[in-house]
Design an enzyme around this catalytic site. Structure first.
Site, short mmCIF file in Angstrom:
data_model
loop_
_atom_site.label_atom_id
_atom_site.label_comp_id
_atom_site.label_asym_id
_atom_site.label_seq_id
_atom_site.Cartn_x
_atom_site.Cartn_y
_atom_site.Cartn_z
N GLY A 115 0.91 -1.27 -0.01
CA GLY A 115 0.06 -0.06 0.06
C GLY A 115 0.86 1.23 -0.13
N CYS A 116 1.67 1.40 0.76
CA CYS A 116 2.78 2.43 1.08
C CYS A 116 3.67 2.59 -0.38
CB CYS A 116 3.66 2.44 2.11
SG CYS A 116 2.65 2.25 3.77
N THR A 117 3.80 1.60 -1.01
CA THR A 117 4.69 1.71 -2.11
C THR A 117 3.76 2.32 -3.47
OG1 THR A 117 6.02 0.10 -1.86
CG2 THR A 117 5.97 0.42 -4.06
#
Length: 157
Positions: free
Chosen positions: A47-49
């Site tokens: 998700g952060c990527t």
């Protein structure tokens, strides 16, 4: 948990970052309209990527509208340097391992994860206007599609 609201002064902070020391109000002086400050749980997770790469892919539009971007997580600067390099992120990533800034901005606290109440980073994004006040605040955002929503709300299409 205290949430920031539109019109409130943005809490100033100084954090170590991939660009050296990052100080919010000092950086506001260098941008036309404001700064997009986004908080994310951990570098190199799916998700952060996705979110970081969406910001990367939207930078021309955001800069064209007068905004800069900074991402903040509890990761240490060494990990953030690797994340930035791996995905060619053209904006600074700041480290808040003590979670002081995360807490101050309401981006750390209780949240639901798979139905359980846990304490952790709440994926959040803020637009800080040139006047140093919160112009937009989004809490509990989904990584996918969020940057497009920001661009639409800021009229940076």
């Amino acid at each position: 948990m205290t949430k920031l609201e539109i019109g409130q002064p943005a809490p100033n902070f100084t954090l170590a970052s991939t660009d050296g020391e990052y100080q919010l109000h000092q950086r506001l002086a260098d941008c036309e309209k404001g700064i997009i400050v986004y908080f994310y749980p951990r570098a190199n997770t799916p998700g952060c990527t996705t979110e970081a790469c969406d910001f990367r892919d939207s930078m021309a539009s955001l800069i064209g509208c007068g905004y800069s971007v900074v991402g903040i997580s509890p990761d240490k600067v060494d990990k953030l340097n690797g994340f930035q390099e791996k995905y060619s992120l053209p904006f600074p990533l700041a480290a808040d391992p003590e979670k002081e800034v995360l807490t101050q901005w309401g981006a750390f606290g209780e949240k639901k994860n798979y139905g359980k109440l846990i304490k952790g980073v709440i994926r959040s994004t803020f637009v800080v206007g040139k006047d140093g006040k919160i112009a937009h605040a989004w809490y509990n955002v989904r990584a996918k599609g969020h940057v497009q929503r920001i661009r639409r709300d800021l009229e940076c299409e």
